[in-house]
Scaffold this motif. Structure first.
Motif, mmCIF file in Angstrom:
data_model
loop_
_atom_site.group_PDB
_atom_site.id
_atom_site.type_symbol
_atom_site.label_atom_id
_atom_site.label_comp_id
_atom_site.label_asym_id
_atom_site.label_seq_id
_atom_site.Cartn_x
_atom_site.Cartn_y
_atom_site.Cartn_z
ATOM 1 N N ALA A 1 2.866 13.645 -14.084
ATOM 2 C CA ALA A 1 2.153 12.588 -14.804
ATOM 3 C C ALA A 1 2.893 12.087 -16.045
ATOM 4 C CB ALA A 1 0.752 13.064 -15.189
ATOM 5 N N ARG B 1 0.829 -1.212 0.000
ATOM 6 C CA ARG B 1 0.000 0.000 0.000
ATOM 7 C C ARG B 1 0.859 1.255 0.000
ATOM 8 N NH1 ARG B 1 -3.519 -1.569 5.059
ATOM 9 N NH2 ARG B 1 -1.410 -2.140 5.610
ATOM 10 N N LYS C 1 2.189 1.807 -3.510
ATOM 11 C CA LYS C 1 1.145 2.332 -4.394
ATOM 12 C C LYS C 1 0.851 3.803 -4.090
ATOM 13 C CE LYS C 1 -1.115 -2.069 -5.298
ATOM 14 N NZ LYS C 1 -2.300 -2.904 -5.084
ATOM 15 N N LEU C 2 0.822 4.152 -2.820
ATOM 16 C CA LEU C 2 0.561 5.536 -2.432
ATOM 17 C C LEU C 2 1.668 6.459 -2.930
ATOM 18 C CD1 LEU C 2 -1.022 7.712 -0.913
ATOM 19 C CD2 LEU C 2 0.250 7.060 1.143
ATOM 20 N N CYS D 1 3.955 6.226 -14.721
ATOM 21 C CA CYS D 1 2.576 6.681 -14.615
ATOM 22 C C CYS D 1 1.714 6.212 -15.798
ATOM 23 C CB CYS D 1 2.537 8.204 -14.501
ATOM 24 S SG CYS D 1 3.463 8.810 -13.074
ATOM 25 N N LYS E 1 3.654 5.986 -5.427
ATOM 26 C CA LYS E 1 3.553 6.085 -6.890
ATOM 27 C C LYS E 1 2.465 7.089 -7.266
ATOM 28 C CE LYS E 1 2.439 3.572 -11.088
ATOM 29 N NZ LYS E 1 1.999 2.321 -11.678
ATOM 30 N N ALA E 2 1.337 7.018 -6.586
ATOM 31 C CA ALA E 2 0.244 7.956 -6.870
ATOM 32 C C ALA E 2 0.697 9.401 -6.649
ATOM 33 C CB ALA E 2 -0.965 7.633 -6.000
ATOM 34 N N ILE E 3 1.488 9.631 -5.615
ATOM 35 C CA ILE E 3 1.988 10.976 -5.349
ATOM 36 C C ILE E 3 2.954 11.406 -6.445
ATOM 37 C CG2 ILE E 3 3.416 12.365 -3.785
ATOM 38 C CD1 ILE E 3 2.193 10.623 -1.482
ATOM 39 N N ARG E 4 3.887 10.520 -6.808
ATOM 40 C CA ARG E 4 4.834 10.872 -7.876
ATOM 41 C C ARG E 4 4.096 11.192 -9.164
ATOM 42 N NH1 ARG E 4 7.318 6.503 -5.615
ATOM 43 N NH2 ARG E 4 6.764 5.118 -7.346
ATOM 44 N N CYS E 5 3.081 10.414 -9.494
ATOM 45 C CA CYS E 5 2.333 10.626 -10.730
ATOM 46 C C CYS E 5 1.469 11.885 -10.656
ATOM 47 C CB CYS E 5 1.504 9.393 -11.070
ATOM 48 S SG CYS E 5 2.539 7.977 -11.549
ATOM 49 N N ARG E 6 1.030 12.233 -9.476
ATOM 50 C CA ARG E 6 0.263 13.475 -9.336
ATOM 51 C C ARG E 6 1.177 14.679 -9.549
ATOM 52 N NH1 ARG E 6 -4.119 15.228 -4.815
ATOM 53 N NH2 ARG E 6 -4.305 17.381 -5.463
#
Length: 119
Positions: A112, A98, A101-102, A117, A104-109
């Motif tokens: 992008a 988790r 994944k979190l 991403c 990665k979501a921050i890096r992609c935000r």
């Protein structure tokens, strides 16, 4: 952080996120209702945009002439190195799936266009 001390006269602030801050809340379960943990998570999620605004404001206060973008090949190498670190921390039990994944979501935000991403 007194960045001006490091950038004057010939320094720079590299536009590359090396780390991400996080926090954990540890409570005595017997002193709080069962729904307290979810309430804290919900409140944190509601305030995430506010946190990004604080970061954007701090970055906006850094003069444009001080920012330095890394060459793309250097960025790719840093990305590979940090990926290895994350996977090692996952293997060692420091991170769980988790957390990976979190982050990665921050890096992609934040960016992008990163290769990771697209998946």
């Amino acid at each position: 952080l007194e960045l001006y001390k490091g950038v004057e006269p010939n320094g720079a602030v590299v536009k590359y996120a090396i780390g991400y801050m996080n926090f954990q809340v540890i409570i005595h379960r017997d002193r709080f209702p069962d729904e307290a943990a979810q309430m804290v998570r919900n409140e944190s999620i509601k305030r995430i945009d506010q946190a990004y605004d604080v970061i954007a404001q701090a970055e906006a206060e850094i003069p444009k002439t001080v920012w330095m973008n890394l060459p793309q090949e250097d960025t790719a190498e840093y990305d590979k190195m940090l990926r290895k670190v994350r996977l090692s921390l996952l293997d060692d039990g420091v991170f769980d799936e988790r957390a990976i994944k979190l982050m990665k979501a921050i890096r992609c935000r934040v960016d992008a266009t990163r290769a990771e991403c697209a998946s």
